[in-house]
Motif scaffolding. Structure first.
Motif, PDB file in Angstrom:
ATOM      1  N   UNK A  11       0.875  -1.175   0.000  1.00 34.29           N
ATOM      2  CA  UNK A  11       0.000   0.000   0.000  1.00 34.29           C
ATOM      3  C   UNK A  11       0.905   1.216   0.000  1.00 34.29           C
ATOM      4  N   UNK A  12       0.760   2.089  -0.967  1.00 32.78           N
ATOM      5  CA  UNK A  12       1.631   3.262  -1.093  1.00 32.78           C
ATOM      6  C   UNK A  12       1.283   4.272   0.000  1.00 32.78           C
ATOM      7  N   UNK A  52       1.599   7.320   0.152  1.00 31.75           N
ATOM      8  CA  UNK A  52       0.956   8.559  -0.288  1.00 31.75           C
ATOM      9  C   UNK A  52      -0.546   8.514  -0.123  1.00 31.75           C
ATOM     10  N   UNK A  53      -1.071   7.302   0.102  1.00 36.27           N
ATOM     11  CA  UNK A  53      -2.518   7.134   0.208  1.00 36.27           C
ATOM     12  C   UNK A  53      -2.946   6.453   1.505  1.00 36.27           C
ATOM     13  N   UNK A  54      -2.160   5.475   1.970  1.00 37.59           N
ATOM     14  CA  UNK A  54      -2.568   4.653   3.106  1.00 37.59           C
ATOM     15  C   UNK A  54      -1.360   4.291   3.973  1.00 37.59           C
ATOM     16  N   UNK A  55      -1.580   4.171   5.267  1.00 36.20           N
ATOM     17  CA  UNK A  55      -0.593   3.540   6.150  1.00 36.20           C
ATOM     18  C   UNK A  55      -0.961   2.062   6.254  1.00 36.20           C
ATOM     19  N   UNK A  56      -0.242   1.325   7.078  1.00 34.24           N
ATOM     20  CA  UNK A  56      -0.568  -0.087   7.248  1.00 34.24           C
ATOM     21  C   UNK A  56      -0.344  -0.486   8.702  1.00 34.24           C
ATOM     22  N   UNK A  76      10.192   4.879   7.586  1.00 33.32           N
ATOM     23  CA  UNK A  76      10.674   3.612   7.043  1.00 33.32           C
ATOM     24  C   UNK A  76      11.149   3.756   5.597  1.00 33.32           C
ATOM     25  N   UNK A  77      12.236   3.061   5.293  1.00 30.48           N
ATOM     26  CA  UNK A  77      12.797   3.029   3.943  1.00 30.48           C
ATOM     27  C   UNK A  77      13.193   1.582   3.630  1.00 30.48           C
ATOM     28  N   UNK A  78      13.983   1.384   2.578  1.00 34.50           N
ATOM     29  CA  UNK A  78      14.309   0.026   2.149  1.00 34.50           C
ATOM     30  C   UNK A  78      15.733  -0.407   2.465  1.00 34.50           C
ATOM     31  N   UNK A  88       6.772  -0.309   3.512  1.00 33.84           N
ATOM     32  CA  UNK A  88       6.235  -1.488   2.823  1.00 33.84           C
ATOM     33  C   UNK A  88       5.653  -2.468   3.842  1.00 33.84           C
ATOM     34  N   UNK A  89       4.394  -2.870   3.703  1.00 34.96           N
ATOM     35  CA  UNK A  89       3.756  -3.692   4.735  1.00 34.96           C
ATOM     36  C   UNK A  89       4.459  -5.015   5.027  1.00 34.96           C
ATOM     37  N   UNK A  90       4.923  -5.701   3.982  1.00 34.22           N
ATOM     38  CA  UNK A  90       5.575  -6.991   4.208  1.00 34.22           C
ATOM     39  C   UNK A  90       6.930  -6.790   4.895  1.00 34.22           C
ATOM     40  N   UNK A  91       7.670  -5.778   4.469  1.00 35.87           N
ATOM     41  CA  UNK A  91       8.952  -5.485   5.111  1.00 35.87           C
ATOM     42  C   UNK A  91       8.743  -5.108   6.571  1.00 35.87           C
ATOM     43  N   UNK A  92       7.724  -4.299   6.850  1.00 36.35           N
ATOM     44  CA  UNK A  92       7.457  -3.898   8.226  1.00 36.35           C
ATOM     45  C   UNK A  92       6.985  -5.076   9.081  1.00 36.35           C
TER      46      UNK A  92
END
Length: 439
Positions: A65-66, A68-72, A95-97, A307-311
């Motif tokens: 989920x980007x 710019x539009x949504x958190x997770x 958060x970054x990559x 990124x939701x999966x990374x988080x």
């Protein structure tokens, strides 16, 4: 024929097939003890069932989920967990990559903070010689490793650099650790006065220097004096914990052991433990509020921020590090590792220094112990040690240019926190065999 662009076109690496605890196994069936966690990444080893399950569960529910539009939910949980354990005053997580993105974010936020608080003439950064803060142009320009910087110098905005806090090489005979720490830290004040303190944004440093010098910790009192200088002249303190943070040195945040409060912290590597690419920039409430009550917008961003999966992976990792006791284990097994290294190499004619904290240890290789003379760079000692270790089934992190980017060699060790005493013995035996073949 491979179409992958390798790190070195003349060295074709084996192909990893699977992981098992602290080991990696290639497609030929050869087993390697991961004695450096890759690059101090794999703090939980390569087959942790809880982190793997967290990734699978999140992918099934929401892959992306980007922001710019949504958190997770995973990003919110991980941010809460990090702030619960962060140094006093640290209040927000971006958060970054990866590590370079985390440092870029810290540099840009620091600059924007100065603009938002009416200090637009502050445009400069100060760091240390032989530092490494990442490979993007901003992070590379801030770092102080000449070998890495040289090809790109014409296109970088560079920081100015003071001496590192490097006790083995730079503390004078008869000088106490505390006196040396004050002398080294006071170089920051001298550089600020040279640059004009009103033009400087921040000082950035690694609490324990990783790749470039091999697990070099600051001496007692160094960072407390650095903090005083930053406060006196109104500059920010950025601590780069990309390599040394997340339990690697025996506390979740490496700066805990120096008793210092940074304004910004960068983390990565052990945050995702290799299960997902993730990094983060953490900042103080004061910095966040300057943006919140000013423009309201941090002029920065990457596609995979939060990124939701990374988080989800990061949240599972940090939970194991904290509630699961693996930071404590890092401190305990780090002492076991240090004892084993000292027993094996403390009197080795070509090992000048053994140093570090927790599961983050470095061995500096010298031609002569008494004079601390390094080997001639043309001998390519670090490259030969790496090749010998791989042949002997050990992944470690040798590096050249330890002293000044040209001279000196060291080996960095950063094994997974789950390593056992027997496996520490295996690591030391394989390293000893590799040293014997090269040195």
């Amino acid at each position: 024929m491979s179409h992958v662009f390798p790190r070195h076109s003349k060295v074709m690496p084996p192909i990893a097939d699977h992981g098992d605890g602290i080991y990696l196994i290639d497609t030929e069936g050869k087993k390697y003890l991961d004695g450096s966690g890759g690059a101090a990444v794999s703090c939980l080893g390569h087959s942790d069932p809880d982190v793997i399950q967290a990734v699978k569960t999140q992918v099934d529910k929401l892959a992306f989920a980007h922001t710019g539009f949504l958190s997770s939910a995973p990003a919110e949980r991980l941010a809460d967990r990090l702030i619960a354990h962060a140094p006093d005053g640290i209040d927000r997580v971006y958060f970054v990559s990866g590590g370079s993105e985390a440092v870029e974010s810290a540099l840009k936020l620091s600059r924007q903070y100065m603009i938002e608080t009416g200090q637009p003439k502050r445009t400069k950064f100060i760091s240390r010689k032989q530092s490494y803060h990442g490979n993007t142009l901003g992070a590379l320009g801030t770092g102080g490793n000449e070998w890495r910087r040289e090809p790109f110098s014409p296109v970088m905005v560079s920081a100015s650099h003071i001496s590192p806090c490097y006790e083995y090489r730079l503390r004078k005979d008869g000088e106490t650790q505390e006196d040396y720490g004050l002398r080294a830290a006071n170089e920051l004040e001298a550089e600020l006065l040279r640059q004009g303190p009103e033009t400087v944004i921040a000082f950035i440093a690694e609490p324990v220097v990783g790749a470039t010098t091999g697990a070099v910790p600051a001496v007692p009192g160094y960072f407390k004096r650095i903090r005083e200088i930053c406060d006196q002249y109104g500059i920010l303190l950025i601590l780069d914990e990309v390599m040394c943070g997340m339990g690697r040195t025996g506390t979740l945040f490496a700066c805990e052991q120096d008793g210092v409060r940074p304004d910004l912290i960068t983390i990565a590597k052990g945050l995702g433990a290799g299960y997902q690419p993730i990094g983060a920039m953490l900042c103080s409430a004061q910095i966040y509020e300057a943006i919140e009550h000013g423009s309201g917008f941090f002029q920065h961003g990457h596609t995979y921020v939060g990124h939701p999966v990374a988080c989800a992976a990061g949240d599972a990792v940090v939970k194991k590090l904290t509630e699961g006791g693996l930071v404590v284990r890092s401190a305990q097994m780090g002492e076991t590792l240090m004892t084993a290294l000292t027993d094996a190499f403390g009197q080795h004619p070509h090992i000048g220094d053994i140093r570090g904290r927790g599961m983050f240890r470095g061995l500096e290789i010298v031609q002569d112990r008494e004079t601390k003379t390094p080997f001639d760079p043309d001998k390519r000692i670090a490259a030969k040690v790496k090749a010998a270790a791989m042949a002997n089934g050990l992944i470690c992190y040798p590096m050249a240019g330890t002293i000044d980017g040209q001279r000196g060699d060291h080996v960095l060790l950063a094994p997974p926190f789950i390593i056992t005493e027997d496996q520490i013995g295996e690591l030391v035996d394989k390293l000893s065999k590799s040293f014997a073949e090269v040195l």
